[in-house]
Every structure is written in structure tokens, then in C-alpha cells.
Design a protein around this motif. Structure first.
Motif, short mmCIF file in Angstrom:
data_model
loop_
_atom_site.label_atom_id
_atom_site.label_comp_id
_atom_site.label_asym_id
_atom_site.label_seq_id
_atom_site.Cartn_x
_atom_site.Cartn_y
_atom_site.Cartn_z
N ALA A 146 0.70 -1.23 -0.08
CA ALA A 146 0.11 0.02 -0.07
C ALA A 146 0.81 1.16 0.04
O ALA A 146 1.68 1.25 0.77
CB ALA A 146 -0.88 0.08 1.24
N VAL A 190 -6.72 -0.17 3.26
CA VAL A 190 -6.45 -1.58 3.37
C VAL A 190 -6.99 -2.24 5.06
O VAL A 190 -6.36 -1.73 5.84
CB VAL A 190 -4.84 -2.01 3.44
CG1 VAL A 190 -4.52 -3.41 3.53
CG2 VAL A 190 -4.25 -1.52 2.08
N ASP A 191 -8.02 -2.79 4.80
CA ASP A 191 -8.63 -3.39 5.96
C ASP A 191 -8.69 -4.86 5.90
O ASP A 191 -8.32 -5.59 4.84
CB ASP A 191 -10.01 -2.65 6.24
CG ASP A 191 -10.85 -2.76 5.00
OD1 ASP A 191 -10.63 -3.57 4.09
OD2 ASP A 191 -11.93 -2.26 4.82
N PHE A 224 1.31 -8.01 4.08
CA PHE A 224 0.97 -6.47 3.93
C PHE A 224 2.57 -5.94 4.27
O PHE A 224 3.14 -6.06 5.14
CB PHE A 224 0.15 -6.07 4.95
CG PHE A 224 0.12 -4.58 4.82
CD1 PHE A 224 -0.79 -4.03 3.84
CD2 PHE A 224 0.91 -3.64 5.78
CE1 PHE A 224 -0.99 -2.41 3.71
CE2 PHE A 224 0.72 -2.23 5.65
CZ PHE A 224 -0.05 -1.66 4.67
N HIS A 244 4.41 -1.78 3.69
CA HIS A 244 4.37 -0.49 3.52
C HIS A 244 5.55 0.39 3.86
O HIS A 244 6.41 -0.25 4.74
CB HIS A 244 3.16 0.43 4.37
CG HIS A 244 2.69 1.82 4.17
ND1 HIS A 244 3.69 2.60 4.66
CD2 HIS A 244 1.82 2.52 3.47
CE1 HIS A 244 3.41 3.84 4.12
NE2 HIS A 244 2.31 3.78 3.54
N VAL A 250 -4.19 2.28 6.35
CA VAL A 250 -4.33 0.85 6.60
C VAL A 250 -4.78 0.83 8.23
O VAL A 250 -4.62 1.55 8.90
CB VAL A 250 -3.05 0.10 6.80
CG1 VAL A 250 -1.79 0.63 7.56
CG2 VAL A 250 -3.34 -1.36 7.02
N VAL A 256 -5.04 -4.56 10.49
CA VAL A 256 -4.19 -5.35 9.69
C VAL A 256 -2.74 -4.98 9.89
O VAL A 256 -1.92 -5.74 9.77
CB VAL A 256 -4.46 -4.65 8.17
CG1 VAL A 256 -3.22 -5.20 7.30
CG2 VAL A 256 -5.76 -4.90 7.61
N SER A 277 1.28 -8.34 8.52
CA SER A 277 2.15 -7.22 8.44
C SER A 277 3.41 -7.45 8.57
O SER A 277 3.78 -8.10 9.61
CB SER A 277 1.50 -6.15 9.46
OG SER A 277 2.31 -5.02 9.33
#
Length: 334
Positions: A246, A273-274, A286, A288, A298, A302, A308
Motif C-alpha cells: 500500500a 487496506v482493511d 502486507f 508499506h 491501513v 491489519v 504485516s
């Protein structure tokens, strides 16, 4: 003399070698590779991970480091031939030459200002430093590229998936209250395409990357045998992906009509992003680059989940930057 401007300037074999060296530095954190060398890190914009990881990397490798923020130096001008009768006090041309007399390497962070499209596309500050410096210059994030983040991202992908060819990555736009630069999405897009991944770039129609950047990405796909598709349906883009990356960025309309761009951005607050978004994936990880706005880009759920990998991703910056510095100085001292 070798500089480090963008990751895709390197051949794929060089990138893979850098990742292997980063893995070596992960398990062998200290060396004397940079012994008796001095570095200056110039941050014209704020930084947490980049500043900390570069300072630690240089010290771990036996070097010395000076960090200068924007408030510690004269305002810099980068445009050639300009009449300096405004705020800027010193030109990059002199600054780069002077620092080259003091230091063995210069790191520069200078983000997109979002005021002049031409200025940002030309990456004028980095270009001027590389043109005039007499020592290696490394890009700590510029208007167009974040090559250290991109290499750290590739190391994280390899850690998680074991390789690149055919593995599925979705780079998804996310809402943000500010029109952020495109340097990170540009860089992870090119890096993933160069390594042969199956890449989906998801964003609202108004938030396309530049035409030139997309042409570069498609060219990398042609060489690597990977795949690239652009998708404006967020749910479709997330389907069966293995990694959700993301990142928020501003639309190109900000240069001509900032108010309209802000209105367009505000319409897509649902691009977060959920749990529901992650449920559409193939039990994806996930990613970032950080910093991230919780419950905007987010959700807490998450970000705090086992999926993550943002902290692991941030740690990898340290290892890859050691590999980059090693690569710069092994070559430049031949």
C-alpha cells in the motif's frame, strides 16, 4: 565514478548480488569496509528510517558520518543559470564541490515539492549533485525515486516468498490527506517488474503514474518475462495476490489545479487496506514503506496482524544500504 541514483540502472545480476551481500550483512553486521572514510548525509526533508539506518550502516562499517538537515544549511538552488535574487542562498554546484573536498561520499534526500512538474520530473537537486560532486553520491529519496527503499523491498519479498519470478504483488494506491510524492510507487513498480514478478498496479483513474514511468515499467516486463496490469477496481486488484503493498500518492493534477486534485483524492477515502481487503487475497502479506497513517491508509487490525511485515521491511533497509555502500566503494576504488 559511480553514483547510486535508481535501482533499475543496475543489471538484474547486480541487483541479485546486492541482495546476497545484504543477506551477508544481516548475519555479519560489522566490518571495516568504510574505515577512514567520512560521509555527509543531507536531508532537505524529514526522515526517521533513512537517516537512522544510514548512520548506523556507516558506523557499523567503520566510517564516520555527519548529518545535515535543511535547517542547518543555506537554502539551496539547483537550477542552472538561475538569477539567485530570491530565498535560495547557495547553489548546489558550489555546495557539491566543497563537500567533495571534505567527504568521501554524499547522501542526498530531496523530495518532490509538487509545485513544478518539470522540476520534479528532472530530479534537479539530485541531478545537480551528481553532475558536480567529485565523490560518489547516493540517493536517499528524490522527487522521482527511492532506490534504497526499493532494494529493501526486494529483500523483504525474497525473505517472504523465496524469489520473484511469477510471484504476485499488488501495489495499491491509498487515500491520504496530502498529495504525497510518487518516488516510492515508482521505485517498487520498476523493481518488481525488473525481477519478473506478476505485478498489479491498482489506483483510481485520476491517480495514474506518469506516462514515462509506465513505459519504463513495461520495458522492464518485456526484458524480465514478468507481467504488469493496471486495475481501477481495488477488489479485483487484490484477488489472489501474495503481497499487498500500500502507498498513497498525489495525482498529476496537483501541478495544474491543486484544489481539484484534493477534491478527487477525497472521493476515494474508501481505498484503505482493511480486513475485508486482505480477505480477498491469497493470505497475502502486507507491506508499506512507513511512516503510515493508521486507519487512513491501513487499519490497526491489519497493521498489527501477523500478515504485516512493515517492521521487517524497515529493518532490511539497514542491510541493503550496507550492500549499496560496499558496492559503491569497491568499484570506485579500483
Amino acid at each position: 565514478m559511480r553514483h547510486y541514483y535508481r535501482l533499475t540502472d543496475l543489471a538484474i545480476e547486480q541487483i541479485l548480488d546486492l541482495l546476497d551481500r545484504a543477506e551477508h550483512h544481516r548475519h555479519n553486521p560489522r566490518s571495516e569496509t568504510l574505515a577512514r572514510k567520512e560521509f555527509v548525509l543531507i536531508f532537505l526533508n524529514p526522515s526517521l528510517r533513512t537517516r537512522a539506518s544510514f548512520e548506523v550502516a556507516i558506523r557499523h562499517m567503520g566510517g564516520g558520518v555527519t548529518t545535515l538537515g535543511a535547517d542547518a544549511i543555506w537554502p539551496l538552488e539547483a537550477q542552472p543559470g538561475t538569477v539567485m535574487d530570491q530565498q535560495q542562498t547557495e547553489h548546489v554546484f558550489e555546495a557539491a564541490l566543497v563537500l567533495s573536498r571534505y567527504y568521501d561520499g554524499i547522501g542526498v534526500r530531496s523530495l518532490a515539492r509538487g509545485q513544478s512538474r518539470e522540476e520534479d520530473l528532472q530530479d534537479q537537486v539530485l541531478a545537480s549533485f551528481m553532475e558536480r560532486a567529485q565523490v560518489p553520491v547516493f540517493n536517499m529519496e528524490s522527487a522521482m525515486y527511492h532506490p534504497c527503499q526499493a532494494l529493501g523491498d526486494l529483500l523483504t519479498v525474497r525473505d517472504l516468498l523465496g524469489g520473484f519470478k511469477g510471484r504476485r504483488l499488488t501495489i495499491t494506491w491509498a487515500y491520504h490527506p496530502r498529495a504525497l510524492p510518487m518516488s516510492v510507487p515508482n521505485s517498487i513498480l520498476l523493481a518488481a517488474c525488473k525481477t519478473g514478478m506478476d505485478v498489479t498496479l491498482a489506483h483510481p483513474p485520476e491517480f495514474a503514474l506518469t506516462t514515462g514511468m509506465m513505459e519504463l515499467a513495461h520495458a522492464e516486463v518485456e526484458r524480465s518475462g514478468g507481467a504488469l496490469r493496471v486495475c481501477h477496481d481495488r477488489c479485483e486488484a487484490l484477488k489472489d495476490t501474495e503481497i499487498v503493498y500500500a502507498k498513497a500518492w498525489g495525482g498529476l493534477g496537483r501541478y495544474d489545479d491543486p484544489a481539484r486534485e484534493a477534491e478527487e483524492r477525497d472521493r476515494y477515502r474508501s481505498w484503505i487496506v482493511d480486513k475485508d481487503a486482505m480477505s480477498r487475497t491469497r493470505r497475502a502479506f502486507f507491506m508499506h514503506c512507513l511512516p503510515v497513517r493508521r486507519n487512513v491508509v491501513v487499519t490497526d487490525e491489519v497493521l498489527e496482524s501477523a500478515a504485516s511485515k512493515v517492521i521487517h521491511q524497515a529493518e532490511n533497509r539497514l542491510h541493503v544500504q550496507k550492500a549499496i555502500l560496499e558496492w559503491l566503494y569497491a568499484w570506485n576504488e579500483r
